[in-house]
Design a protein around this motif. Sequence first.
Motif, PDB file in Angstrom:
ATOM      1  N   VAL A  89      15.426  62.611  -2.802  1.00 31.08           N
ATOM      2  CA  VAL A  89      14.372  62.492  -3.808  1.00 31.08           C
ATOM      3  C   VAL A  89      14.816  63.265  -5.046  1.00 31.08           C
ATOM      4  CG1 VAL A  89      11.919  62.780  -4.272  1.00 31.08           C
ATOM      5  CG2 VAL A  89      12.684  62.330  -1.940  1.00 31.08           C
ATOM      6  N   LEU A  90      15.004  62.556  -6.163  1.00 25.46           N
ATOM      7  CA  LEU A  90      15.717  63.105  -7.320  1.00 25.46           C
ATOM      8  C   LEU A  90      14.880  63.078  -8.585  1.00 25.46           C
ATOM      9  CD1 LEU A  90      19.010  61.046  -6.790  1.00 25.46           C
ATOM     10  CD2 LEU A  90      18.481  63.307  -5.837  1.00 25.46           C
ATOM     11  N   ASP A  91      14.897  64.191  -9.292  1.00 26.37           N
ATOM     12  CA  ASP A  91      14.367  64.253 -10.654  1.00 26.37           C
ATOM     13  C   ASP A  91      15.464  64.900 -11.498  1.00 26.37           C
ATOM     14  OD1 ASP A  91      13.024  64.482 -13.018  1.00 26.37           O
ATOM     15  OD2 ASP A  91      11.250  65.461 -12.189  1.00 26.37           O
ATOM     16  N   PRO A  92      16.232  64.105 -12.232  1.00 30.11           N
ATOM     17  CA  PRO A  92      17.401  64.657 -12.923  1.00 30.11           C
ATOM     18  C   PRO A  92      17.064  65.727 -13.942  1.00 30.11           C
ATOM     19  CG  PRO A  92      16.932  62.423 -13.652  1.00 30.11           C
ATOM     20  CD  PRO A  92      16.087  62.660 -12.444  1.00 30.11           C
ATOM     21  N   ILE A  93      15.932  65.567 -14.637  1.00 29.30           N
ATOM     22  CA  ILE A  93      15.478  66.626 -15.552  1.00 29.30           C
ATOM     23  C   ILE A  93      13.976  66.784 -15.363  1.00 29.30           C
ATOM     24  CG2 ILE A  93      15.255  67.419 -17.926  1.00 29.30           C
ATOM     25  CD1 ILE A  93      17.686  65.779 -18.667  1.00 29.30           C
ATOM     26  N   ASP A  94      13.590  67.787 -14.606  1.00 37.90           N
ATOM     27  CA  ASP A  94      12.184  68.149 -14.488  1.00 37.90           C
ATOM     28  C   ASP A  94      11.892  69.103 -15.642  1.00 37.90           C
ATOM     29  OD1 ASP A  94       9.679  68.251 -12.592  1.00 37.90           O
ATOM     30  OD2 ASP A  94      10.041  70.303 -13.272  1.00 37.90           O
ATOM     31  N   GLY A  95      11.069  68.649 -16.580  1.00 33.46           N
ATOM     32  CA  GLY A  95      10.837  69.421 -17.792  1.00 33.46           C
ATOM     33  C   GLY A  95      11.543  68.799 -18.990  1.00 33.46           C
ATOM     34  N   THR A  96      11.447  67.470 -19.107  1.00 34.73           N
ATOM     35  CA  THR A  96      12.120  66.791 -20.217  1.00 34.73           C
ATOM     36  C   THR A  96      11.582  67.253 -21.563  1.00 34.73           C
ATOM     37  OG1 THR A  96      12.551  64.861 -18.815  1.00 34.73           O
ATOM     38  CG2 THR A  96      12.728  64.533 -21.187  1.00 34.73           C
ATOM     39  N   ARG A  97      10.309  67.633 -21.622  1.00 34.46           N
ATOM     40  CA  ARG A  97       9.764  68.152 -22.886  1.00 34.46           C
ATOM     41  C   ARG A  97      10.481  69.438 -23.298  1.00 34.46           C
ATOM     42  NH1 ARG A  97       5.750  65.625 -20.132  1.00 34.46           N
ATOM     43  NH2 ARG A  97       4.264  64.328 -21.301  1.00 34.46           N
ATOM     44  N   ALA A  98      10.792  70.275 -22.325  1.00 35.38           N
ATOM     45  CA  ALA A  98      11.577  71.475 -22.621  1.00 35.38           C
ATOM     46  C   ALA A  98      12.991  71.094 -23.039  1.00 35.38           C
ATOM     47  CB  ALA A  98      11.612  72.395 -21.401  1.00 35.38           C
ATOM     48  N   PHE A  99      13.572  70.136 -22.341  1.00 35.54           N
ATOM     49  CA  PHE A  99      14.940  69.707 -22.638  1.00 35.54           C
ATOM     50  C   PHE A  99      15.070  69.228 -24.079  1.00 35.54           C
ATOM     51  CE2 PHE A  99      18.415  66.650 -22.768  1.00 35.54           C
ATOM     52  CZ  PHE A  99      19.420  67.284 -22.040  1.00 35.54           C
ATOM     53  N   ILE A 100      14.135  68.372 -24.526  1.00 31.42           N
ATOM     54  CA  ILE A 100      14.278  67.790 -25.864  1.00 31.42           C
ATOM     55  C   ILE A 100      13.957  68.792 -26.970  1.00 31.42           C
ATOM     56  CG2 ILE A 100      13.794  65.476 -24.998  1.00 31.42           C
ATOM     57  CD1 ILE A 100      11.003  65.654 -26.227  1.00 31.42           C
ATOM     58  N   THR A 101      13.334  69.912 -26.611  1.00 28.49           N
ATOM     59  CA  THR A 101      13.068  70.954 -27.598  1.00 28.49           C
ATOM     60  C   THR A 101      14.032  72.133 -27.471  1.00 28.49           C
ATOM     61  OG1 THR A 101      11.319  71.822 -26.143  1.00 28.49           O
ATOM     62  CG2 THR A 101      10.638  70.367 -27.935  1.00 28.49           C
ATOM     63  N   GLY A 102      15.067  71.971 -26.666  1.00 36.82           N
ATOM     64  CA  GLY A 102      16.124  72.971 -26.577  1.00 36.82           C
ATOM     65  C   GLY A 102      15.816  74.170 -25.718  1.00 36.82           C
ATOM     66  N   LEU A 103      14.712  74.131 -24.964  1.00 37.93           N
ATOM     67  CA  LEU A 103      14.337  75.268 -24.117  1.00 37.93           C
ATOM     68  C   LEU A 103      14.993  75.146 -22.749  1.00 37.93           C
ATOM     69  CD1 LEU A 103      10.520  75.357 -24.968  1.00 37.93           C
ATOM     70  CD2 LEU A 103      12.303  76.862 -25.867  1.00 37.93           C
ATOM     71  N   PRO A 104      15.569  76.208 -22.214  1.00 37.50           N
ATOM     72  CA  PRO A 104      16.283  76.131 -20.938  1.00 37.50           C
ATOM     73  C   PRO A 104      15.388  76.334 -19.722  1.00 37.50           C
ATOM     74  CG  PRO A 104      16.613  78.291 -21.871  1.00 37.50           C
ATOM     75  CD  PRO A 104      15.762  77.524 -22.864  1.00 37.50           C
ATOM     76  N   THR A 105      14.160  75.827 -19.784  1.00 32.18           N
ATOM     77  CA  THR A 105      13.238  75.970 -18.653  1.00 32.18           C
ATOM     78  C   THR A 105      13.098  74.678 -17.864  1.00 32.18           C
ATOM     79  OG1 THR A 105      11.404  75.584 -20.189  1.00 32.18           O
ATOM     80  CG2 THR A 105      11.915  77.873 -19.643  1.00 32.18           C
ATOM     81  N   TRP A 106      14.033  73.747 -18.063  1.00 32.46           N
ATOM     82  CA  TRP A 106      14.081  72.521 -17.275  1.00 32.46           C
ATOM     83  C   TRP A 106      15.049  72.717 -16.105  1.00 32.46           C
ATOM     84  CZ3 TRP A 106      19.011  70.414 -17.058  1.00 32.46           C
ATOM     85  CH2 TRP A 106      19.914  70.864 -18.044  1.00 32.46           C
ATOM     86  N   GLY A 107      15.028  71.783 -15.176  1.00 30.31           N
ATOM     87  CA  GLY A 107      15.973  71.858 -14.069  1.00 30.31           C
ATOM     88  C   GLY A 107      16.149  70.506 -13.421  1.00 30.31           C
ATOM     89  N   SER A 108      17.263  70.325 -12.750  1.00 26.01           N
ATOM     90  CA  SER A 108      17.505  69.130 -11.933  1.00 26.01           C
ATOM     91  C   SER A 108      16.986  69.407 -10.531  1.00 26.01           C
ATOM     92  CB  SER A 108      18.988  68.794 -11.888  1.00 26.01           C
ATOM     93  OG  SER A 108      19.493  68.508 -13.171  1.00 26.01           O
ATOM     94  N   LEU A 109      16.162  68.502 -10.020  1.00 23.97           N
ATOM     95  CA  LEU A 109      15.591  68.656  -8.685  1.00 23.97           C
ATOM     96  C   LEU A 109      16.260  67.693  -7.721  1.00 23.97           C
ATOM     97  CD1 LEU A 109      11.766  68.996  -9.458  1.00 23.97           C
ATOM     98  CD2 LEU A 109      13.480  70.786  -9.127  1.00 23.97           C
ATOM     99  N   ILE A 110      16.787  68.257  -6.629  1.00 22.91           N
ATOM    100  CA  ILE A 110      17.488  67.489  -5.606  1.00 22.91           C
ATOM    101  C   ILE A 110      16.806  67.785  -4.281  1.00 22.91           C
ATOM    102  CG2 ILE A 110      19.689  67.047  -4.494  1.00 22.91           C
ATOM    103  CD1 ILE A 110      20.976  68.461  -7.004  1.00 22.91           C
ATOM    104  N   GLY A 111      16.075  66.819  -3.742  1.00 24.26           N
ATOM    105  CA  GLY A 111      15.357  67.025  -2.494  1.00 24.26           C
ATOM    106  C   GLY A 111      15.806  66.049  -1.431  1.00 24.26           C
ATOM    107  N   LEU A 112      15.620  66.427  -0.184  1.00 28.60           N
ATOM    108  CA  LEU A 112      15.896  65.545   0.947  1.00 28.60           C
ATOM    109  C   LEU A 112      14.666  65.488   1.838  1.00 28.60           C
ATOM    110  CD1 LEU A 112      17.922  63.805   2.541  1.00 28.60           C
ATOM    111  CD2 LEU A 112      18.566  65.882   3.792  1.00 28.60           C
ATOM    112  N   ARG A 113      14.199  64.274   2.058  1.00 31.32           N
ATOM    113  CA  ARG A 113      13.088  64.036   2.974  1.00 31.32           C
ATOM    114  C   ARG A 113      13.664  63.473   4.268  1.00 31.32           C
ATOM    115  NH1 ARG A 113       8.528  61.045  -0.357  1.00 31.32           N
ATOM    116  NH2 ARG A 113       9.816  59.269   0.181  1.00 31.32           N
ATOM    117  N   THR A 114      13.387  64.127   5.389  1.00 32.65           N
ATOM    118  CA  THR A 114      13.867  63.695   6.690  1.00 32.65           C
ATOM    119  C   THR A 114      12.678  63.283   7.542  1.00 32.65           C
ATOM    120  OG1 THR A 114      15.767  65.201   6.552  1.00 32.65           O
ATOM    121  CG2 THR A 114      15.181  64.355   8.734  1.00 32.65           C
TER     122      THR A 114
END
Length: 267
Positions: A89-114
């Motif tokens: 389960v992937l969210d490449p940029i969680d916090g795209t609003r932060a990303f487009i405004t240059g703030l480093p409070t976004w992150g890539s989320l990599i989850g595994l559901r079993t």
Amino acid sequence: MTQGQIFSSNEFAPFLDRLADAASAAIMPHFRQGFAVDNKWKTGFDPVTIADRNGETAMRALINSTYPGHGILGEEHGGENLDAEHVWVLDPIDGTRAFITGLPTWGSLIGLRTSGTASLGMMVQPYIGERFGGDCHQAWYNGPLGTRTLASRACDRLEEATIFTTTPALFNDTERAAYDRIEDTVQLARYGTDCYAYCMVAAGHGDAVIEAGLQAYDIVALVPIIEGAGGVVTTWTGGSPCEGGQIVASGDPRLHDILLKELARTP
């Protein structure tokens, strides 16, 4: 980034760092650079960029080449093989609003559901160089402060708690009323932290996150980190958080019980 010690016995845990490397390589050339911003919504604003799309594409390609029998659910490119035992389960940029405004409070989320349950997760912030991982039993950090296990902190009173939410503006009227009652009681509330809030709870720097309107890709990766650090993540009614919705995460199970009662309370 040099891979740190993996604290998990989960067979897929080392693969988290490979996915993190792939996502980071695709995303970072665009951060604080000129790029187009598209809007997913006809009304309102939900931004998406080439970095979001490229980051997910890179992770999907690596998953399909390494574990072709696994499923994938991603924010940007949808789902495939979702009835598989293991679904990333992937969210490449969680916090795209932060990303487009240059703030480093976004992150890539990599989850595994079993078998439908969150079992493994990582939050990656490549600009700062931090990775937070967890497998529901243990949680770990690798970054500028070194490599270490994560443990949430004790807090059993609202009056002593620090809470996070992305913004109260995302709540509907009923949700906002419940949230405001809690914020009026706690010691400190912080906004605009997106996925970082959950990692700060796991690291013992805050006590709870209260959100609503989340999708599975917003939360699955974060559940094993919180739980691995000793915390709890559920819906506002105490159910499984794996499909998103109204989510509350707490570092101390005692505080979680208090928050569930407050969120259920009518005015």
